[in-house]
Design a protein around this motif. Sequence first.
Motif, PDB file in Angstrom:
ATOM      1  N   PHE A  22     -44.199  58.103  35.588  1.00  0.00           N
ATOM      2  CA  PHE A  22     -44.238  57.588  36.901  1.00  0.00           C
ATOM      3  C   PHE A  22     -42.533  57.788  37.192  1.00  0.00           C
ATOM      4  O   PHE A  22     -42.819  57.336  38.681  1.00  0.00           O
ATOM      5  CB  PHE A  22     -45.345  57.153  36.838  1.00  0.00           C
ATOM      6  CG  PHE A  22     -46.802  57.512  37.412  1.00  0.00           C
ATOM      7  CD1 PHE A  22     -47.225  57.980  38.211  1.00  0.00           C
ATOM      8  CD2 PHE A  22     -47.344  57.580  36.133  1.00  0.00           C
ATOM      9  CE1 PHE A  22     -48.227  58.539  38.215  1.00  0.00           C
ATOM     10  CE2 PHE A  22     -48.686  57.764  35.993  1.00  0.00           C
ATOM     11  CZ  PHE A  22     -49.026  58.684  37.187  1.00  0.00           C
ATOM     12  N   LEU A  23     -42.344  56.588  36.244  1.00  0.00           N
ATOM     13  CA  LEU A  23     -40.816  56.148  37.282  1.00  0.00           C
ATOM     14  C   LEU A  23     -39.982  57.118  36.742  1.00  0.00           C
ATOM     15  O   LEU A  23     -38.739  57.071  37.314  1.00  0.00           O
ATOM     16  CB  LEU A  23     -40.419  55.101  36.079  1.00  0.00           C
ATOM     17  CG  LEU A  23     -40.819  53.741  35.860  1.00  0.00           C
ATOM     18  CD1 LEU A  23     -40.480  53.022  34.697  1.00  0.00           C
ATOM     19  CD2 LEU A  23     -40.951  53.374  37.439  1.00  0.00           C
ATOM     20  N   PHE A  24     -40.364  58.070  36.713  1.00  0.00           N
ATOM     21  CA  PHE A  24     -39.310  59.209  36.736  1.00  0.00           C
ATOM     22  C   PHE A  24     -38.653  60.385  37.575  1.00  0.00           C
ATOM     23  O   PHE A  24     -37.451  60.481  38.309  1.00  0.00           O
ATOM     24  CB  PHE A  24     -38.827  60.599  35.433  1.00  0.00           C
ATOM     25  CG  PHE A  24     -38.073  61.772  35.612  1.00  0.00           C
ATOM     26  CD1 PHE A  24     -36.756  61.261  35.396  1.00  0.00           C
ATOM     27  CD2 PHE A  24     -38.312  62.746  36.464  1.00  0.00           C
ATOM     28  CE1 PHE A  24     -36.290  62.231  34.634  1.00  0.00           C
ATOM     29  CE2 PHE A  24     -37.616  64.211  36.220  1.00  0.00           C
ATOM     30  CZ  PHE A  24     -36.418  63.456  35.282  1.00  0.00           C
ATOM     31  N   PRO A  25     -39.216  60.261  38.615  1.00  0.00           N
ATOM     32  CA  PRO A  25     -39.481  60.277  40.136  1.00  0.00           C
ATOM     33  C   PRO A  25     -38.269  59.697  40.674  1.00  0.00           C
ATOM     34  O   PRO A  25     -37.580  59.808  42.289  1.00  0.00           O
ATOM     35  CB  PRO A  25     -40.241  60.085  40.991  1.00  0.00           C
ATOM     36  CG  PRO A  25     -41.617  61.116  39.356  1.00  0.00           C
ATOM     37  CD  PRO A  25     -41.041  60.035  38.385  1.00  0.00           C
ATOM     38  N   ILE A  26     -39.146  58.006  40.560  1.00  0.00           N
ATOM     39  CA  ILE A  26     -37.915  57.533  40.939  1.00  0.00           C
ATOM     40  C   ILE A  26     -36.586  57.179  40.885  1.00  0.00           C
ATOM     41  O   ILE A  26     -36.384  56.320  41.627  1.00  0.00           O
ATOM     42  CB  ILE A  26     -38.992  55.771  40.777  1.00  0.00           C
ATOM     43  CG1 ILE A  26     -40.316  56.279  42.168  1.00  0.00           C
ATOM     44  CG2 ILE A  26     -37.819  54.710  41.563  1.00  0.00           C
ATOM     45  CD1 ILE A  26     -41.101  54.752  40.778  1.00  0.00           C
ATOM     46  N   TYR A  27     -35.998  57.084  39.578  1.00  0.00           N
ATOM     47  CA  TYR A  27     -34.658  57.277  38.966  1.00  0.00           C
ATOM     48  C   TYR A  27     -34.362  57.810  39.711  1.00  0.00           C
ATOM     49  O   TYR A  27     -32.643  57.843  40.061  1.00  0.00           O
ATOM     50  CB  TYR A  27     -35.070  57.553  37.742  1.00  0.00           C
ATOM     51  CG  TYR A  27     -34.077  57.999  37.112  1.00  0.00           C
ATOM     52  CD1 TYR A  27     -32.707  56.870  36.577  1.00  0.00           C
ATOM     53  CD2 TYR A  27     -32.840  59.219  36.872  1.00  0.00           C
ATOM     54  CE1 TYR A  27     -31.116  57.469  36.019  1.00  0.00           C
ATOM     55  CE2 TYR A  27     -32.065  59.637  35.937  1.00  0.00           C
ATOM     56  CZ  TYR A  27     -31.173  58.988  36.132  1.00  0.00           C
ATOM     57  OH  TYR A  27     -29.655  59.083  35.882  1.00  0.00           O
ATOM     58  N   VAL A  28     -34.999  59.315  39.478  1.00  0.00           N
ATOM     59  CA  VAL A  28     -34.002  60.432  40.260  1.00  0.00           C
ATOM     60  C   VAL A  28     -34.387  60.345  41.658  1.00  0.00           C
ATOM     61  O   VAL A  28     -32.794  60.318  42.271  1.00  0.00           O
ATOM     62  CB  VAL A  28     -35.260  61.880  40.479  1.00  0.00           C
ATOM     63  CG1 VAL A  28     -34.409  63.425  40.665  1.00  0.00           C
ATOM     64  CG2 VAL A  28     -35.418  62.186  39.399  1.00  0.00           C
ATOM     65  N   LEU A  29     -34.979  60.013  42.819  1.00  0.00           N
ATOM     66  CA  LEU A  29     -34.509  59.430  44.318  1.00  0.00           C
ATOM     67  C   LEU A  29     -33.303  58.653  44.508  1.00  0.00           C
ATOM     68  O   LEU A  29     -32.931  58.858  44.993  1.00  0.00           O
ATOM     69  CB  LEU A  29     -36.275  59.084  44.751  1.00  0.00           C
ATOM     70  CG  LEU A  29     -36.089  58.363  45.891  1.00  0.00           C
ATOM     71  CD1 LEU A  29     -35.837  59.921  47.133  1.00  0.00           C
ATOM     72  CD2 LEU A  29     -37.508  57.658  46.224  1.00  0.00           C
ATOM     73  N   VAL A  30     -33.281  57.358  42.896  1.00  0.00           N
ATOM     74  CA  VAL A  30     -32.712  55.770  43.952  1.00  0.00           C
ATOM     75  C   VAL A  30     -31.130  56.580  43.016  1.00  0.00           C
ATOM     76  O   VAL A  30     -29.771  56.811  43.993  1.00  0.00           O
ATOM     77  CB  VAL A  30     -32.875  55.158  42.798  1.00  0.00           C
ATOM     78  CG1 VAL A  30     -31.644  54.159  42.600  1.00  0.00           C
ATOM     79  CG2 VAL A  30     -33.792  54.745  43.921  1.00  0.00           C
ATOM     80  N   SER A  31     -31.449  57.694  42.175  1.00  0.00           N
ATOM     81  CA  SER A  31     -30.454  58.783  41.695  1.00  0.00           C
ATOM     82  C   SER A  31     -28.981  58.822  43.069  1.00  0.00           C
ATOM     83  O   SER A  31     -28.161  58.791  43.525  1.00  0.00           O
ATOM     84  CB  SER A  31     -30.182  59.405  40.697  1.00  0.00           C
ATOM     85  OG  SER A  31     -28.745  59.777  40.099  1.00  0.00           O
ATOM     86  N   LEU A  32     -30.092  59.784  43.538  1.00  0.00           N
ATOM     87  CA  LEU A  32     -29.602  60.733  44.904  1.00  0.00           C
ATOM     88  C   LEU A  32     -29.617  60.496  45.985  1.00  0.00           C
ATOM     89  O   LEU A  32     -28.137  60.737  46.487  1.00  0.00           O
ATOM     90  CB  LEU A  32     -31.128  61.795  45.288  1.00  0.00           C
ATOM     91  CG  LEU A  32     -31.036  62.912  43.917  1.00  0.00           C
ATOM     92  CD1 LEU A  32     -31.791  63.631  43.717  1.00  0.00           C
ATOM     93  CD2 LEU A  32     -29.904  63.510  43.550  1.00  0.00           C
ATOM     94  N   ALA A  33     -30.237  58.950  45.567  1.00  0.00           N
ATOM     95  CA  ALA A  33     -29.320  58.341  47.251  1.00  0.00           C
ATOM     96  C   ALA A  33     -28.275  57.589  47.325  1.00  0.00           C
ATOM     97  O   ALA A  33     -27.302  57.593  48.289  1.00  0.00           O
ATOM     98  CB  ALA A  33     -30.814  56.920  47.924  1.00  0.00           C
ATOM     99  N   PHE A  34     -27.807  57.523  46.095  1.00  0.00           N
ATOM    100  CA  PHE A  34     -26.468  56.401  45.883  1.00  0.00           C
ATOM    101  C   PHE A  34     -25.306  57.590  45.989  1.00  0.00           C
ATOM    102  O   PHE A  34     -24.134  57.084  45.509  1.00  0.00           O
ATOM    103  CB  PHE A  34     -26.630  55.544  44.794  1.00  0.00           C
ATOM    104  CG  PHE A  34     -27.188  54.751  45.242  1.00  0.00           C
ATOM    105  CD1 PHE A  34     -26.820  53.188  45.946  1.00  0.00           C
ATOM    106  CD2 PHE A  34     -28.111  54.619  45.151  1.00  0.00           C
ATOM    107  CE1 PHE A  34     -27.332  52.397  46.109  1.00  0.00           C
ATOM    108  CE2 PHE A  34     -28.856  52.748  45.381  1.00  0.00           C
ATOM    109  CZ  PHE A  34     -28.574  51.893  45.874  1.00  0.00           C
ATOM    110  N   LYS A  35     -25.301  59.111  46.019  1.00  0.00           N
ATOM    111  CA  LYS A  35     -24.594  59.883  45.733  1.00  0.00           C
ATOM    112  C   LYS A  35     -23.945  60.390  46.826  1.00  0.00           C
ATOM    113  O   LYS A  35     -24.577  60.179  47.889  1.00  0.00           O
ATOM    114  CB  LYS A  35     -25.014  61.173  45.003  1.00  0.00           C
ATOM    115  CG  LYS A  35     -25.425  61.355  43.331  1.00  0.00           C
ATOM    116  CD  LYS A  35     -25.235  62.325  43.119  1.00  0.00           C
ATOM    117  CE  LYS A  35     -25.856  62.305  41.131  1.00  0.00           C
ATOM    118  NZ  LYS A  35     -25.991  63.585  40.389  1.00  0.00           N
ATOM    119  N   ALA A  36     -22.581  60.464  47.182  1.00  0.00           N
ATOM    120  CA  ALA A  36     -21.905  60.776  47.981  1.00  0.00           C
ATOM    121  C   ALA A  36     -22.401  62.549  48.216  1.00  0.00           C
ATOM    122  O   ALA A  36     -22.598  63.330  47.576  1.00  0.00           O
ATOM    123  CB  ALA A  36     -20.220  60.558  47.519  1.00  0.00           C
TER     124      ALA A  36
END
Length: 75
Positions: A22-36
């Motif tokens: 359940f936490l994996f999609p949240i990690y991907v979302l946050v990771s992509l949100a902070f990428k240039a």
Amino acid sequence: MFRYTWRTAILEAVMILVGLLFLFPIYVLVSLAFKAPGDQSAPLAPPLQPTFQNFIDAWQRGGLGGALVNSLIVT
């Protein structure tokens, strides 16, 4: 008297795996949100140079300031 059995260990391991699932999609979302925007690294890799520019762009393009003011007035 409670004993920690192998069944409890298996149940605990399954619950940890479900939690990670359940936490994996949240990690991907946050990771992509902070990428240039031009970052071509892997989607699962954490950003090497995190940026808040994506949040600033979303705030400005989406008109979130006006929406926040309207919500405060209605509330």
